[in-house]
Design an enzyme around this catalytic site. Structure first.
Site, PDB file in Angstrom:
ATOM      1  N   HIS A 114      48.150  39.805  44.156  1.00  0.00           N
ATOM      2  CA  HIS A 114      47.979  40.765  45.261  1.00  0.00           C
ATOM      3  C   HIS A 114      49.193  40.575  46.180  1.00  0.00           C
ATOM      4  O   HIS A 114      49.725  39.471  46.277  1.00  0.00           O
ATOM      5  CB  HIS A 114      46.681  40.400  45.984  1.00  0.00           C
ATOM      6  CG  HIS A 114      46.275  41.318  47.082  1.00  0.00           C
ATOM      7  ND1 HIS A 114      46.826  41.269  48.334  1.00  0.00           N
ATOM      8  CD2 HIS A 114      45.350  42.305  47.123  1.00  0.00           C
ATOM      9  CE1 HIS A 114      46.254  42.183  49.095  1.00  0.00           C
ATOM     10  NE2 HIS A 114      45.349  42.827  48.384  1.00  0.00           N
ATOM     11  N   ASP A 190      44.662  31.579  45.743  1.00  0.00           N
ATOM     12  CA  ASP A 190      44.133  32.766  46.411  1.00  0.00           C
ATOM     13  C   ASP A 190      42.757  33.041  45.810  1.00  0.00           C
ATOM     14  O   ASP A 190      42.645  33.521  44.679  1.00  0.00           O
ATOM     15  CB  ASP A 190      45.102  33.933  46.157  1.00  0.00           C
ATOM     16  CG  ASP A 190      44.534  35.278  46.600  1.00  0.00           C
ATOM     17  OD1 ASP A 190      43.362  35.319  47.003  1.00  0.00           O
ATOM     18  OD2 ASP A 190      45.271  36.277  46.511  1.00  0.00           O
ATOM     19  N   GLN A 193      39.114  36.977  45.479  1.00  0.00           N
ATOM     20  CA  GLN A 193      38.203  37.718  44.601  1.00  0.00           C
ATOM     21  C   GLN A 193      37.242  36.823  43.829  1.00  0.00           C
ATOM     22  O   GLN A 193      36.435  37.334  43.053  1.00  0.00           O
ATOM     23  CB  GLN A 193      39.003  38.592  43.617  1.00  0.00           C
ATOM     24  CG  GLN A 193      39.772  39.713  44.271  1.00  0.00           C
ATOM     25  CD  GLN A 193      38.890  40.662  45.082  1.00  0.00           C
ATOM     26  OE1 GLN A 193      37.672  40.701  44.919  1.00  0.00           O
ATOM     27  NE2 GLN A 193      39.501  41.412  45.974  1.00  0.00           N
ATOM     28  N   LYS A 216      34.416  39.652  51.643  1.00  0.00           N
ATOM     29  CA  LYS A 216      34.332  40.068  50.234  1.00  0.00           C
ATOM     30  C   LYS A 216      33.124  39.378  49.582  1.00  0.00           C
ATOM     31  O   LYS A 216      32.004  39.625  49.983  1.00  0.00           O
ATOM     32  CB  LYS A 216      35.659  39.766  49.535  1.00  0.00           C
ATOM     33  CG  LYS A 216      36.823  40.600  50.084  1.00  0.00           C
ATOM     34  CD  LYS A 216      38.094  40.318  49.308  1.00  0.00           C
ATOM     35  CE  LYS A 216      39.316  40.941  49.949  1.00  0.00           C
ATOM     36  NZ  LYS A 216      39.497  42.360  49.589  1.00  0.00           N
ATOM     37  N   CYS A 356      47.221  47.230  46.147  1.00  0.00           N
ATOM     38  CA  CYS A 356      48.095  46.187  46.710  1.00  0.00           C
ATOM     39  C   CYS A 356      48.590  45.245  45.613  1.00  0.00           C
ATOM     40  O   CYS A 356      48.678  44.024  45.827  1.00  0.00           O
ATOM     41  CB  CYS A 356      47.389  45.386  47.804  1.00  0.00           C
ATOM     42  SG  CYS A 356      46.962  46.375  49.222  1.00  0.00           S
TER      43      CYS A 356
END
Ligand SMILES: Cc1ncc(COP(=O)(O)O)c(C=O)c1O
Length: 399
Positions: A114, A190, A193, A216, A356
């Site tokens: 991303h 990261d 998600q 999220k 993105c």
């Protein structure tokens, strides 16, 4: 708890629309809203600042929320820093470590990141004359692990996403973390998600730094995120923001910073957000991460089968064990935004565009995709309705 029926009862919007845009942000269960309401209605005050009882209560709840997050990712209390979101967390890592790099040092990442896990490294590389290298991978998003081993050799920092928001691929973060640690490289994850959709254990992933967003997977509010900092980096990591709350002592000639986590949280934090995030984490823990994962896998299996039956190409790994609850696709002959608009007319919310992740789109030679992404409250019936709309669309294009 019946999945998804009982969860849907807690989220009124699930009765009104088919919400398949969970990668962008999740819907909010009532207990999260109630926890934040309670803060704003019953003990609204600043933290760490007052002896009065409202401030004491706010501080207690805020710090209790940090404890909930720490347990959720298997970190120590002091290692959890509240931020705005994953983007801020990753930017802070790049800024706070800037001073350790020398020209020519190597940062390794992947071509699937991303923008929030790419731009901070690109900027740092440009500013300091660093080498930025990318682990090779295929068009499904599968990384070449032997290339990873080669590239990570001699690296100073390795930054990887756990799950791709564009392709749904689950990366081998644990293996990559092990490679990074064997090379003495700093490992940054990261987890935007993955957190809330699958287990995220900072120790198992070998993470030195990890970013996640409350809004999220964890079903919290917007405006609250987490930066995990491995305690070994407390003295190396320079807080990019300093001021109120970050000090032990100040004189006109200088200051002495206080201990983590306060050292890394300048100014009044998002108190209601942290309390809401903790309520979201408690909520998904009550459901059980394994059950969330199982439900999303069921939906991915059916949606990918259905898309295959309709001849609609979808992206990401064909090996569904490596495919999280995010399915990107394109209806041949139609722009992704047009497909999303048609789905919206049918009460189905999906995302369309480059997500993105422009380098991913460039690698695939497309200008965007339509993306359906799930959480535990989504149902097989919703997937069938969605496939029915697409079937009608495909038929109308053929006639
Ligand atoms: C993989 C990944 N990383 C980072 C981000 C940035 O998250 P946020 O917008 O909450 O900062 C996203 C958002 O979609 C993402 O999917």
């Amino acid at each position: 708890m019946r999945i998804p029926e009982d969860v849907r009862k807690d989220i009124p919007l699930t009765g009104e629309v088919i919400y398949f845009d969970n990668t962008a942000t999740s819907l909010t269960p009532k207990p999260v809203i109630e926890a934040m309401d309670e803060y704003y209605l019953r003990y609204r005050a600043n933290v760490h600042r007052g002896v009065h009882r409202l401030s004491q209560m706010a501080t207690h709840k805020y710090e209790e929320s940090r404890k909930v997050v720490a347990e959720f990712i298997n970190a120590r209390f002091e290692e959890v820093v509240f931020t705005k979101n994953t983007s801020e967390s990753l930017n802070l890592v790049a800024l706070g470590l800037e001073h350790i790099f020398k020209p020519g040092d190597k940062i390794v990442t992947t071509p699937y990141e991303h923008h929030s896990d790419l731009l901070p490294w690109q900027r740092l590389a440009k500013k300091l004359g660093l080498r930025l290298e990318f682990i090779e991978g295929d068009n499904e998003g599968n990384l070449d692990l032997s290339d990873a081993e080669r590239k990570i050799r001699g690296a100073k920092l390795v930054a990887v996403q756990h799950v791709s928001n564009a392709l749904g691929v689950i990366h081998e973060v644990e293996e990559l973390g092990k490679m990074a640690k064997e090379e003495g490289a700093i490992f940054v994850v990261d987890a935007a998600q993955s957190a809330g959709h699958m287990e995220v254990d900072v120790k198992r992933l070998h993470a030195d730094f990890l970013g996640l967003s409350g809004h999220k997977g964890p079903m919290g509010p917007t405006g609250i995120g987490v930066l995990y900092i491995n305690e070994e980096f407390f003295e190396v990591f320079e807080p990019p923001l300093i001021g109120g709350g970050t000090i032990e002592d100040v004189g006109l000639e200088g200051y002495k910073l206080t201990e983590p986590p306060e050292r890394f949280e300048a100014g009044t934090p998002n108190i209601g957000g942290a309390i809401g995030l903790a309520a979201g984490i408690r909520y998904i823990e009550r459901i059980g991460i394994d059950k969330i994962e199982r439900q999303e896998r069921k939906l991915v299996k059916r949606i990918t089968e259905g898309l295959d039956e309709l001849g609609i190409p979808w992206y990401g790994p064909r090996n569904l064990k490596k495919h999280a609850g995010v399915v990107s696709f394109n209806v041949p002959g139609l722009h992704p935004h047009d497909v999303a608009a048609i789905l919206d007319e049918n009460n189905i919310m999906v995302r369309s565009g480059h997500h993105c992740a422009l380098p991913v789109m460039k690698k695939l030679g497309i200008n965007g995709t339509v993306r359906a992404s799930f959480h535990v409250y989504n149902s097989l019936e919703e997937v069938e309705t969605f496939l029915g709309v697409l079937e009608g669309l495909v038929k109308s294009l053929r006639s």
